[in-house]
Design a protein around this motif. Sequence first.
Motif, short mmCIF file in Angstrom:
data_model
loop_
_atom_site.label_atom_id
_atom_site.label_comp_id
_atom_site.label_asym_id
_atom_site.label_seq_id
_atom_site.Cartn_x
_atom_site.Cartn_y
_atom_site.Cartn_z
N GLU A 28 0.81 -1.15 0.13
CA GLU A 28 -0.09 -0.01 0.10
C GLU A 28 1.00 1.11 0.08
O GLU A 28 0.53 2.15 -0.50
CB GLU A 28 -0.90 -0.02 1.09
N ALA A 29 1.93 1.26 0.87
CA ALA A 29 2.97 2.32 0.84
C ALA A 29 3.58 2.52 -0.43
O ALA A 29 3.66 3.86 -0.77
CB ALA A 29 4.01 2.23 1.97
N LEU A 30 4.23 1.56 -1.15
CA LEU A 30 4.44 1.74 -2.51
C LEU A 30 3.63 2.10 -3.59
O LEU A 30 3.94 3.04 -4.28
CB LEU A 30 5.18 0.11 -2.94
N SER A 31 2.48 1.70 -3.55
CA SER A 31 1.66 2.60 -4.19
C SER A 31 1.27 3.86 -4.19
O SER A 31 1.15 4.63 -5.22
CB SER A 31 -0.09 1.53 -4.34
N GLU A 32 1.26 4.30 -2.93
CA GLU A 32 1.10 5.82 -2.69
C GLU A 32 2.29 6.39 -3.15
O GLU A 32 2.17 7.69 -3.67
CB GLU A 32 0.89 5.90 -1.22
N HIS A 33 3.46 5.90 -2.90
CA HIS A 33 4.56 6.56 -3.55
C HIS A 33 4.53 6.33 -5.03
O HIS A 33 4.91 7.55 -5.33
CB HIS A 33 5.92 5.91 -3.00
N ALA A 34 4.25 5.63 -5.66
CA ALA A 34 3.93 5.51 -7.04
C ALA A 34 2.81 6.53 -7.40
O ALA A 34 3.21 7.53 -8.56
CB ALA A 34 3.46 4.32 -7.62
N ALA A 35 1.84 6.82 -6.94
CA ALA A 35 0.74 7.70 -6.97
C ALA A 35 1.24 9.22 -6.93
O ALA A 35 0.86 10.10 -7.64
CB ALA A 35 -0.24 7.51 -6.15
N SER A 36 2.46 9.37 -5.97
CA SER A 36 2.96 10.76 -5.93
C SER A 36 4.19 10.91 -6.89
O SER A 36 4.84 12.14 -6.70
CB SER A 36 3.58 10.68 -4.51
N GLY A 37 4.55 9.92 -7.59
CA GLY A 37 5.55 10.24 -8.58
C GLY A 37 6.81 9.77 -8.14
O GLY A 37 7.89 9.99 -9.01
N GLU A 43 9.09 0.00 -11.34
CA GLU A 43 9.33 0.05 -9.86
C GLU A 43 8.28 -0.55 -9.09
O GLU A 43 8.76 -1.33 -8.08
CB GLU A 43 10.02 1.20 -9.66
N LEU A 44 7.22 0.08 -9.06
CA LEU A 44 6.05 -0.33 -8.23
C LEU A 44 5.81 -1.87 -8.54
O LEU A 44 5.51 -2.70 -7.48
CB LEU A 44 4.65 0.34 -8.41
N GLU A 45 5.64 -2.57 -9.70
CA GLU A 45 5.32 -3.75 -9.88
C GLU A 45 6.52 -4.59 -9.35
O GLU A 45 6.14 -5.75 -8.66
CB GLU A 45 5.23 -3.96 -11.46
N ALA A 103 9.61 8.44 4.66
CA ALA A 103 8.82 7.76 5.52
C ALA A 103 7.11 8.39 5.45
O ALA A 103 6.41 7.76 5.36
CB ALA A 103 9.02 7.80 7.06
N GLU A 104 7.14 9.72 5.31
CA GLU A 104 5.69 10.29 5.11
C GLU A 104 5.30 10.24 3.90
O GLU A 104 6.29 10.69 2.80
CB GLU A 104 5.87 11.85 5.53
N ILE A 105 4.37 10.00 3.57
CA ILE A 105 3.75 9.96 2.06
C ILE A 105 2.61 10.88 2.14
O ILE A 105 1.82 11.35 2.82
CB ILE A 105 3.07 8.88 1.82
N SER A 106 3.21 12.19 1.08
CA SER A 106 2.14 13.17 1.03
C SER A 106 1.59 13.35 -0.64
O SER A 106 2.46 12.85 -1.49
CB SER A 106 3.15 14.54 1.19
N ALA A 107 0.53 13.62 -0.77
CA ALA A 107 0.01 13.96 -2.25
C ALA A 107 0.67 14.97 -2.97
O ALA A 107 1.06 16.09 -2.12
CB ALA A 107 -1.49 13.83 -2.03
#
Length: 71
Positions: free
Chosen positions: A13-22, A28-30, A54-58
């Motif tokens: 889930e964290a990796l997906s959020e990082h991918a969404a943030s670019g 890399e996500l896969e 560590a912090e995921i921001s949009a």
Amino acid sequence: MRASDVERDRVVEALSEHAASGRLTLAELEERAERALHAKTHAELEALTRDLPAEISAPKNRRKARSWFVA
């Protein structure tokens, strides 16, 4: 120490959020998600996110989602 299913899911889930943030490309996500799902230890999971904050921001320039009403 051995990783649980919940811990593996959190990393994915964290990796997906990082991918969404670019921060990660789709490729890399896969790759990292597959490695996370097969990880057996906490060390293996930590290695997948070591180079990410560590912090995921949009992203700040994202538009707010709109609601539509059709009658």
